[in-house]
Design an enzyme around this catalytic site. Structure first.
Site, PDB file in Angstrom:
ATOM      1  N   ALA A 188       0.857  -1.192   0.000  1.00 30.13           N
ATOM      2  CA  ALA A 188       0.000   0.000   0.000  1.00 30.13           C
ATOM      3  C   ALA A 188       0.892   1.242   0.000  1.00 30.13           C
ATOM      4  O   ALA A 188       2.094   1.168   0.304  1.00 30.13           O
ATOM      5  CB  ALA A 188      -0.907  -0.033   1.219  1.00 30.13           C
ATOM      6  N   GLY A 246       0.646  -5.128   0.946  1.00 30.54           N
ATOM      7  CA  GLY A 246      -0.541  -5.214   0.088  1.00 30.54           C
ATOM      8  C   GLY A 246      -0.266  -5.946  -1.217  1.00 30.54           C
ATOM      9  O   GLY A 246      -1.196  -6.497  -1.821  1.00 30.54           O
ATOM     10  N   GLU A 273      -0.649  -9.471  -0.350  1.00 28.90           N
ATOM     11  CA  GLU A 273      -2.082  -9.660  -0.083  1.00 28.90           C
ATOM     12  C   GLU A 273      -2.891  -9.668  -1.379  1.00 28.90           C
ATOM     13  O   GLU A 273      -3.843 -10.441  -1.529  1.00 28.90           O
ATOM     14  CB  GLU A 273      -2.563  -8.562   0.867  1.00 28.90           C
ATOM     15  CG  GLU A 273      -1.947  -8.733   2.268  1.00 28.90           C
ATOM     16  CD  GLU A 273      -2.106  -7.515   3.170  1.00 28.90           C
ATOM     17  OE1 GLU A 273      -1.942  -6.383   2.677  1.00 28.90           O
ATOM     18  OE2 GLU A 273      -2.392  -7.699   4.361  1.00 28.90           O
ATOM     19  N   GLU A 295       4.749  -4.986   7.177  1.00 27.78           N
ATOM     20  CA  GLU A 295       4.033  -3.887   7.836  1.00 27.78           C
ATOM     21  C   GLU A 295       4.548  -3.624   9.245  1.00 27.78           C
ATOM     22  O   GLU A 295       4.584  -2.478   9.697  1.00 27.78           O
ATOM     23  CB  GLU A 295       2.523  -4.187   7.895  1.00 27.78           C
ATOM     24  CG  GLU A 295       1.805  -4.099   6.571  1.00 27.78           C
ATOM     25  CD  GLU A 295       1.812  -5.396   5.769  1.00 27.78           C
ATOM     26  OE1 GLU A 295       2.620  -6.311   6.067  1.00 27.78           O
ATOM     27  OE2 GLU A 295       1.003  -5.490   4.836  1.00 27.78           O
TER      28      GLU A 295
HETATM   29  N1  CAA Z   1       4.595   3.091  -1.011  1.00 23.89           N
HETATM   30  C1  CAA Z   1       5.048   4.280  -1.474  1.00 23.89           C
HETATM   31  N2  CAA Z   1       6.285   4.445  -1.981  1.00 23.89           N
HETATM   32  C2  CAA Z   1       7.093   3.381  -2.008  1.00 23.89           C
HETATM   33  C3  CAA Z   1       6.702   2.112  -1.529  1.00 23.89           C
HETATM   34  C4  CAA Z   1       5.361   1.992  -1.019  1.00 23.89           C
HETATM   35  N3  CAA Z   1       4.882   0.843  -0.561  1.00 23.89           N
HETATM   36  N4  CAA Z   1       7.718   1.247  -1.690  1.00 23.89           N
HETATM   37  C5  CAA Z   1       8.729   1.948  -2.235  1.00 23.89           C
HETATM   38  N5  CAA Z   1       8.359   3.226  -2.431  1.00 23.89           N
HETATM   39  C6  CAA Z   1       9.161   4.317  -2.999  1.00 23.89           C
HETATM   40  C7  CAA Z   1      10.320   4.704  -2.107  1.00 23.89           C
HETATM   41  O1  CAA Z   1       9.908   5.587  -1.095  1.00 23.89           O
HETATM   42  C8  CAA Z   1      11.254   5.336  -3.106  1.00 23.89           C
HETATM   43  O2  CAA Z   1      10.787   6.631  -3.387  1.00 23.89           O
HETATM   44  P1  CAA Z   1      11.825   7.819  -3.756  1.00 23.89           P
HETATM   45  O3  CAA Z   1      12.483   7.396  -5.037  1.00 23.89           O
HETATM   46  O4  CAA Z   1      10.933   9.003  -3.906  1.00 23.89           O
HETATM   47  O5  CAA Z   1      12.784   7.902  -2.614  1.00 23.89           O
HETATM   48  C9  CAA Z   1      11.051   4.499  -4.366  1.00 23.89           C
HETATM   49  O6  CAA Z   1       9.782   3.846  -4.204  1.00 23.89           O
HETATM   50  C10 CAA Z   1      12.114   3.434  -4.524  1.00 23.89           C
HETATM   51  O7  CAA Z   1      12.170   2.692  -3.304  1.00 23.89           O
HETATM   52  P2  CAA Z   1      13.569   2.227  -2.660  1.00 23.89           P
HETATM   53  O8  CAA Z   1      14.612   3.248  -2.874  1.00 23.89           O
HETATM   54  O9  CAA Z   1      13.279   1.804  -1.251  1.00 23.89           O
HETATM   55  O10 CAA Z   1      13.888   0.953  -3.597  1.00 23.89           O
HETATM   56  P3  CAA Z   1      14.782  -0.300  -3.253  1.00 23.89           P
HETATM   57  O11 CAA Z   1      14.942  -1.041  -4.557  1.00 23.89           O
HETATM   58  O12 CAA Z   1      16.006   0.076  -2.495  1.00 23.89           O
HETATM   59  O13 CAA Z   1      13.897  -1.205  -2.238  1.00 23.89           O
HETATM   60  C11 CAA Z   1      11.844  -2.229  -1.509  1.00 23.89           C
HETATM   61  C12 CAA Z   1      12.722  -1.812  -2.717  1.00 23.89           C
HETATM   62  C13 CAA Z   1      12.552  -3.341  -0.732  1.00 23.89           C
HETATM   63  C14 CAA Z   1      10.547  -2.772  -2.099  1.00 23.89           C
HETATM   64  C15 CAA Z   1      11.592  -1.019  -0.583  1.00 23.89           C
HETATM   65  O14 CAA Z   1      11.169   0.083  -1.364  1.00 23.89           O
HETATM   66  C16 CAA Z   1      10.547  -1.251   0.470  1.00 23.89           C
HETATM   67  O15 CAA Z   1      10.844  -1.880   1.476  1.00 23.89           O
HETATM   68  N6  CAA Z   1       9.314  -0.735   0.256  1.00 23.89           N
HETATM   69  C17 CAA Z   1       8.279  -0.761   1.236  1.00 23.89           C
HETATM   70  C18 CAA Z   1       7.641  -2.136   1.339  1.00 23.89           C
HETATM   71  C19 CAA Z   1       6.579  -2.141   2.410  1.00 23.89           C
HETATM   72  O16 CAA Z   1       6.822  -1.821   3.555  1.00 23.89           O
HETATM   73  N7  CAA Z   1       5.340  -2.550   2.042  1.00 23.89           N
HETATM   74  C20 CAA Z   1       4.230  -2.591   2.940  1.00 23.89           C
HETATM   75  C21 CAA Z   1       3.426  -1.341   2.838  1.00 23.89           C
HETATM   76  S1  CAA Z   1       2.133  -1.258   4.054  1.00 23.89           S
HETATM   77  C22 CAA Z   1       0.865  -2.173   3.423  1.00 23.89           C
HETATM   78  O17 CAA Z   1       0.947  -2.731   2.361  1.00 23.89           O
HETATM   79  C23 CAA Z   1      -0.386  -2.221   4.267  1.00 23.89           C
HETATM   80  C24 CAA Z   1      -1.357  -3.264   3.872  1.00 23.89           C
HETATM   81  O18 CAA Z   1      -1.336  -4.339   4.378  1.00 23.89           O
HETATM   82  C25 CAA Z   1      -2.406  -2.986   2.888  1.00 23.89           C
END
Ligand code: CAA
Length: 258
Positions: free
Chosen positions: A65, A109, A112, A132
């Site tokens: 998400a 998400g 999911e 999360e």
């Molecule tokens: N939402 C919004 N932006 C996101 C994102 C997300 N879920 N995941 C990554 N991004 C953005 C980053 O903030 C970054 O933005 P900027 O370029 O503006 O800085 C861009 O995408 C690239 O991300 P990274 O530099 O982190 O890329 P990476 O290749 O080094 O790492 C990754 C990739 C491991 C997927 C890492 O981005 C990450 O851990 N993302 C978050 C994953 C996460 O926590 N997901 C759960 C979300 S909560 C949820 O989903 C709730 C639910 O149950 C419904």
């Protein structure tokens, strides 16, 4: 011009939906989930489509998400807008077979969303996780409910409590995915599988999806009764006569979807 967050391709009676945000990690923004729900609503209404493949980018099926939007959310707004309910429930309500073709990250998400699909095919580089907990939240779109059913309690607990991901091979071993394929072959293999499903009678496919879905919602005896009633109702279909006649005449059935 802003590009559509979901690209739609027709492959005979199979539709391929590609999640295609500007960010290749495919954060599941409301805009993207709305577009996915709209596409699935149109597919449900289109008798010419029997099955759908959902895939993402080379980097990610979806990284979860939208953390940017969630960072500013308060409880009242999340509740009032039914955040991660309103539009996500349209995916859950889709009535035709859905295959998730997962390459790269399927996190939060994204994992999911894959689990809302009926079949998960993983590329060899896919990773699945519920991170999360690292953001100070509980999974919100089925991680704590569908993951234990798909992967068993111990692995689901490990993933949700630690936030650590598992590989495609681990997803296969625990039953979260049904196949692992080379990443270059992912979409072709998913389309092949969807095609082999889509050649069957549409009302029968829909009834099977409903019956398997019911097995997660009911006691065994209620589920068996539901299945038996669907089985008996199937004798009202012309496709039952066609399927059995074709078998006895040693030919390929020509289903009418009636
Ligand atoms: N939402 C919004 N932006 C996101 C994102 C997300 N879920 N995941 C990554 N991004 C953005 C980053 O903030 C970054 O933005 P900027 O370029 O503006 O800085 C861009 O995408 C690239 O991300 P990274 O530099 O982190 O890329 P990476 O290749 O080094 O790492 C990754 C990739 C491991 C997927 C890492 O981005 C990450 O851990 N993302 C978050 C994953 C996460 O926590 N997901 C759960 C979300 S909560 C949820 O989903 C709730 C639910 O149950 C419904």
């Amino acid at each position: 011009m802003k590009r559509a967050p979901v690209l739609i391709e027709k492959h005979g009676n199979v539709t391929l939906l590609r999640l295609a945000s500007e960010n290749p990690l495919n954060p599941l923004t409301d805009e993207l989930v709305d577009a996915l729900g709209d596409a699935l609503g149109r597919i449900d209404a289109d008798d010419a489509v029997h099955a759908t493949v959902i895939t993402g980018s080379e980097k990610a099926f979806a990284a979860g998400a939208d953390i940017v939007a969630m960072s500013a959310l308060d409880y009242a707004e999340a509740f009032r807008r039914d955040y991660v309910g309103r539009n996500w429930d349209r995916i859950r309500a889709h009535r035709k077979p859905l295959i998730a073709a997962v390459q790269g990250y399927a996190l939060g998400g994204g994992c999911e969303l894959a689990m809302m699909c009926d079949i998960v095919i993983a590329a060899d580089d896919a990773t699945f996780g519920q991170p999360e907990v690292k953001l100070g939240i509980v999974p919100g779109a089925g991680g704590t409910q569908r993951l234990p059913r798909a992967a068993g309690k111990s692995l689901a607990m490990q993933m949700c409590l630690s936030g650590a991901s598992i590989s495609a091979q681990q997803a296969l071993a625990c039953g979260l995915a049904s196949r692992v394929v080379a990443r270059e072959r992912l979409v072709a293999e998913a389309l092949d599988m969807a095609g082999s499903i889509a050649r069957h009678s549409l009302p029968v496919l829909m009834a099977i999806k409903e019956a398997v879905g019911r097995s997660f919602e009911s006691s065994l005896s209620d589920g068996l009764l539901f299945e038996r009633r669907l089985f008996q109702a199937g004798f009202a279909l012309r496709d039952q006569k066609e399927g059995m006649a074709a078998f006895l005449q040693k030919r390929t059935p020509e289903f009418l979807n009636k």
